[in-house]
Write a protein that holds these residues in place. Structure first.
Motif, PDB file in Angstrom:
ATOM      1  N   ASP A 154      -5.895  -6.405   1.463  1.00  0.00           N
ATOM      2  CA  ASP A 154      -5.827  -5.345   0.458  1.00  0.00           C
ATOM      3  C   ASP A 154      -4.634  -4.399   0.658  1.00  0.00           C
ATOM      4  O   ASP A 154      -4.334  -4.055   1.799  1.00  0.00           O
ATOM      5  CB  ASP A 154      -7.143  -4.539   0.443  1.00  0.00           C
ATOM      6  CG  ASP A 154      -7.493  -4.024   1.830  1.00  0.00           C
ATOM      7  OD1 ASP A 154      -7.887  -4.836   2.692  1.00  0.00           O
ATOM      8  OD2 ASP A 154      -7.336  -2.820   2.056  1.00  0.00           O
ATOM      9  N   TYR A 191     -10.465  -7.215  10.402  1.00  0.00           N
ATOM     10  CA  TYR A 191     -10.119  -5.978  11.100  1.00  0.00           C
ATOM     11  C   TYR A 191      -9.045  -5.212  10.324  1.00  0.00           C
ATOM     12  O   TYR A 191      -8.339  -5.784   9.497  1.00  0.00           O
ATOM     13  CB  TYR A 191      -9.655  -6.255  12.534  1.00  0.00           C
ATOM     14  CG  TYR A 191      -8.618  -7.340  12.685  1.00  0.00           C
ATOM     15  CD1 TYR A 191      -7.261  -7.069  12.563  1.00  0.00           C
ATOM     16  CD2 TYR A 191      -8.996  -8.660  12.951  1.00  0.00           C
ATOM     17  CE1 TYR A 191      -6.313  -8.061  12.714  1.00  0.00           C
ATOM     18  CE2 TYR A 191      -8.054  -9.666  13.100  1.00  0.00           C
ATOM     19  CZ  TYR A 191      -6.707  -9.357  12.980  1.00  0.00           C
ATOM     20  OH  TYR A 191      -5.767 -10.357  13.112  1.00  0.00           O
ATOM     21  N   THR A 248      -4.137  -1.982   6.027  1.00  0.00           N
ATOM     22  CA  THR A 248      -4.660  -3.124   5.300  1.00  0.00           C
ATOM     23  C   THR A 248      -5.751  -3.783   6.146  1.00  0.00           C
ATOM     24  O   THR A 248      -6.023  -3.342   7.265  1.00  0.00           O
ATOM     25  CB  THR A 248      -3.548  -4.137   4.947  1.00  0.00           C
ATOM     26  OG1 THR A 248      -4.090  -5.159   4.096  1.00  0.00           O
ATOM     27  CG2 THR A 248      -3.003  -4.816   6.202  1.00  0.00           C
ATOM     28  N   THR A 249      -6.358  -4.824   5.568  1.00  0.00           N
ATOM     29  CA  THR A 249      -7.397  -5.557   6.285  1.00  0.00           C
ATOM     30  C   THR A 249      -6.961  -7.004   6.464  1.00  0.00           C
ATOM     31  O   THR A 249      -6.469  -7.616   5.523  1.00  0.00           O
ATOM     32  CB  THR A 249      -8.718  -5.527   5.486  1.00  0.00           C
ATOM     33  OG1 THR A 249      -8.993  -4.184   5.119  1.00  0.00           O
ATOM     34  CG2 THR A 249      -9.862  -6.086   6.317  1.00  0.00           C
ATOM     35  N   VAL A 250      -7.128  -7.520   7.674  1.00  0.00           N
ATOM     36  CA  VAL A 250      -6.796  -8.924   7.946  1.00  0.00           C
ATOM     37  C   VAL A 250      -8.086  -9.742   7.899  1.00  0.00           C
ATOM     38  O   VAL A 250      -9.015  -9.489   8.666  1.00  0.00           O
ATOM     39  CB  VAL A 250      -6.118  -9.079   9.323  1.00  0.00           C
ATOM     40  CG1 VAL A 250      -5.886 -10.559   9.636  1.00  0.00           C
ATOM     41  CG2 VAL A 250      -4.796  -8.327   9.343  1.00  0.00           C
ATOM     42  N   TYR A 251      -8.125 -10.694   6.957  1.00  0.00           N
ATOM     43  CA  TYR A 251      -9.279 -11.582   6.835  1.00  0.00           C
ATOM     44  C   TYR A 251      -9.008 -12.952   7.449  1.00  0.00           C
ATOM     45  O   TYR A 251      -9.935 -13.654   7.845  1.00  0.00           O
ATOM     46  CB  TYR A 251      -9.660 -11.773   5.362  1.00  0.00           C
ATOM     47  CG  TYR A 251     -10.113 -10.498   4.686  1.00  0.00           C
ATOM     48  CD1 TYR A 251     -11.409 -10.023   4.858  1.00  0.00           C
ATOM     49  CD2 TYR A 251      -9.233  -9.767   3.893  1.00  0.00           C
ATOM     50  CE1 TYR A 251     -11.816  -8.849   4.238  1.00  0.00           C
ATOM     51  CE2 TYR A 251      -9.626  -8.599   3.279  1.00  0.00           C
ATOM     52  CZ  TYR A 251     -10.927  -8.146   3.453  1.00  0.00           C
ATOM     53  OH  TYR A 251     -11.322  -6.974   2.842  1.00  0.00           O
ATOM     54  N   ASN A 252      -7.726 -13.360   7.456  1.00  0.00           N
ATOM     55  CA  ASN A 252      -7.341 -14.658   8.007  1.00  0.00           C
ATOM     56  C   ASN A 252      -6.512 -14.436   9.265  1.00  0.00           C
ATOM     57  O   ASN A 252      -5.286 -14.344   9.193  1.00  0.00           O
ATOM     58  CB  ASN A 252      -6.537 -15.460   6.979  1.00  0.00           C
ATOM     59  CG  ASN A 252      -7.304 -15.642   5.691  1.00  0.00           C
ATOM     60  OD1 ASN A 252      -8.439 -16.103   5.697  1.00  0.00           O
ATOM     61  ND2 ASN A 252      -6.693 -15.249   4.583  1.00  0.00           N
ATOM     62  N   PRO A 253      -7.166 -14.334  10.422  1.00  0.00           N
ATOM     63  CA  PRO A 253      -6.450 -13.926  11.631  1.00  0.00           C
ATOM     64  C   PRO A 253      -5.739 -15.091  12.313  1.00  0.00           C
ATOM     65  O   PRO A 253      -6.099 -16.247  12.107  1.00  0.00           O
ATOM     66  CB  PRO A 253      -7.586 -13.427  12.527  1.00  0.00           C
ATOM     67  CG  PRO A 253      -8.748 -14.278  12.145  1.00  0.00           C
ATOM     68  CD  PRO A 253      -8.595 -14.551  10.669  1.00  0.00           C
ATOM     69  N   ARG A 295       0.835  -1.214   0.000  1.00  0.00           N
ATOM     70  CA  ARG A 295       0.000   0.000   0.000  1.00  0.00           C
ATOM     71  C   ARG A 295       0.862   1.253   0.000  1.00  0.00           C
ATOM     72  O   ARG A 295       0.618   2.210  -0.734  1.00  0.00           O
ATOM     73  CB  ARG A 295      -0.912   0.002   1.237  1.00  0.00           C
ATOM     74  CG  ARG A 295      -1.608   1.318   1.510  1.00  0.00           C
ATOM     75  CD  ARG A 295      -3.016   1.358   1.034  1.00  0.00           C
ATOM     76  NE  ARG A 295      -3.810   0.344   1.696  1.00  0.00           N
ATOM     77  CZ  ARG A 295      -4.968  -0.118   1.208  1.00  0.00           C
ATOM     78  NH1 ARG A 295      -5.452   0.360   0.095  1.00  0.00           N
ATOM     79  NH2 ARG A 295      -5.634  -1.047   1.860  1.00  0.00           N
TER      80      ARG A 295
END
Lengths: 329, 139
Positions: free
Chosen positions: A150, B73, B58-63, A101
């Motif tokens: 992302d 989150y 960024t976003t954490v999808y697999n914690p 990013r």
């Protein structure tokens, strides 16, 4: 690197020596997160180079898939700064996403540009029968891939995998007369470190340890970048590939994503297509470099390759281990 | 999870206490007793204001284990007003889109659980968006 957490088994040096029928010999495990295999190679190199040891077997091994989900995420997150990164729920892939990013922001790079790295890796992996993925991908596949963290998508991250690789290091005068392959030597070898936490760096987009270790390895080998025929770089994430090209000096800062890539990379598929067996990766890279220099790389062969550069990273170049392999004519 | 270990870090987790270098005045977080700017000994405690801005996110999808309840989150690198950068979750975002440069302030929140093993919860710093009038007041 993961065996104590995933398999509940530390002490692999003695274990492998025993079951390989070499009970009694010197053996131990090295750990440097994703660069553990490179650290083992380095330890073996120093042992032979010092004259203390005649011959070394360097084994890289990782058993990854016995655990899934949050358990494997926790095991991988031990490579981060536990008190100040992992405690916030950060994972290695999201750490790479933070870098990506920032890179996109600072250099105003088109998002799709990073597709060049998985595309190259998959083209080359298609020619490697040891690769996890042996199929080329199209740019549309990359651009349409699901988001992992992302802006990092599924094709920006190398697949974590089981795997093992081994090399034998010895002195030239100990080679058997029957040995018919072209000989390959380690002409330069270097390890450098940086902060564990990404946030502790004055400039996170500068892979300083990667830069220093390439400079030192080049100095030892007495060669210039222009003499290097291929670069087995650490493309655990496409952003790492770009930053590694920049750190080594193959491109300017902020230009690592530009086509064409200045030299052959990931010639056997890299981490992205061959797979990333964490602690074994550094040894895979050595095997692949030797195959190239011996002229045994099949469809992926780089004609007349003389010098090969390999580099494995622990974390975001918190450890960087660089080797220059040379074919001896 | 280990209670003594988290207890040892309570000043950092709850109050962002780092250090200030007596030689070059650099602000240091987390404390490391050696100044990363001038390499001098730096042991003087210093409490950070908790103000900063988003450096990356960024976003954490697999914690990892202990974070399942809060996934997905947002995790960010926050450049503190005094200089150092920390990694922390963003919270209280509502519908607000996160952007690099967004002003934020530190709050104390639950970071993780131990999955009902012993009922231990770890609290620490997260950051939330700073309202525009608060930014003006801070300036």
């Amino acid at each position: 690197m993961l065996a104590p957490m995933v398999s509940g088994q530390a002490h692999l040096g003695a274990l492998i020596a025993d079951f390989a029928g070499m009970r009694g010999i010197e053996a131990y495990t090295t750990e440097a997160a994703g660069a553990s295999g490179g650290a083992a190679l380095r330890a073996g190199y120093l042992a032979v180079k010092s004259g203390f040891v005649d011959t070394v077997l360097v084994v890289g091994v990782e058993k990854f898939t016995d655990k899934v989900g949050d358990e494997i995420e926790s095991a991988m997150a031990t490579s981060l700064d536990s008190d100040y990164e992992a405690v916030q729920g950060l994972t290695p892939v999201s750490q790479a996403a933070l870098l990506m990013r920032r890179y996109l922001h600072e250099y105003e790079v088109p998002r799709a540009a990073f597709g060049i790295f998985p595309l190259i890796a998959h083209v080359n992996g298609a020619n490697n029968r040891y690769a996890m993925f042996q199929k080329a991908i199209r740019p549309e596949i990359y651009n349409g891939a699901g988001m992992v963290s992302d802006p990092l998508n599924m094709f920006d991250a190398a697949p974590d995998a089981d795997g093992a690789a081994a090399v034998i290091l010895t002195r030239a005068d100990l080679l058997p007369a029957s040995q018919s392959y072209p000989r390959v030597r380690i002409a330069g070898s270097s390890v450098s470190t940086d902060t564990l936490a990404l946030h502790d760096r004055p400039d996170p987009l500068d892979f300083r340890a990667a830069r220093l270790s390439v400079e030192r390895a080049k100095y030892q080998a007495g060669i210039e970048l222009s003499q290097i025929d291929f670069f087995e770089l650490f493309d655990a994430y496409s952003i790492f590939a770009a930053l590694s090209l920049e750190a080594a000096g193959f491109t300017e800062r902020g230009q690592g994503w530009n086509e064409p890539v200045p030299l052959p990379i990931a010639t056997m598929g890299g981490l992205k297509a061959r797979g990333n067996p964490w602690g074994a990766t550094g040894v895979y890279q050595a095997v692949e470099a030797v195959l190239q220099l011996r002229g045994q790389a099949g469809e992926s062969q780089i004609p007349g390759a003389k010098f090969g550069l390999t580099q494995c990273l622990g974390g975001p170049a918190s450890t960087a281990i660089t080797n220059i392999f040379e074919r001896i004519d | 999870m280990e209670i003594p270990r988290h207890w040892r870090l309570k000043k950092q987790r709850y109050a962002l206490v780092g250090e200030v270098c007596p030689h070059c005045d650099a602000k240091i977080f987390p404390p490391r007793d050696v100044c990363p700017e001038c390499n001098g000994e730096a042991k003087t405690p210093y409490a950070f204001s908790g103000r900063g801005e988003v450096y990356s996110h960024t976003t954490v999808y697999n914690p990892p284990a202990g974070f399942q309840d809060s996934a997905p989150y947002t995790v960010a690198m926050i450049k503190l007003a005094e200089g150092p950068v920390v990694t922390a979750q963003l919270t209280d975002l509502g519908d607000q889109a996160v952007e690099i440069g967004m002003p934020v302030e530190m709050v104390t929140r639950k970071l993780r659980s131990d999955g009902d093993e012993r009922g231990l919860l770890v609290y620490g710093y997260k950051f939330r968006p700073l309202e525009l009038h608060q930014v003006a007041a801070a300036d």
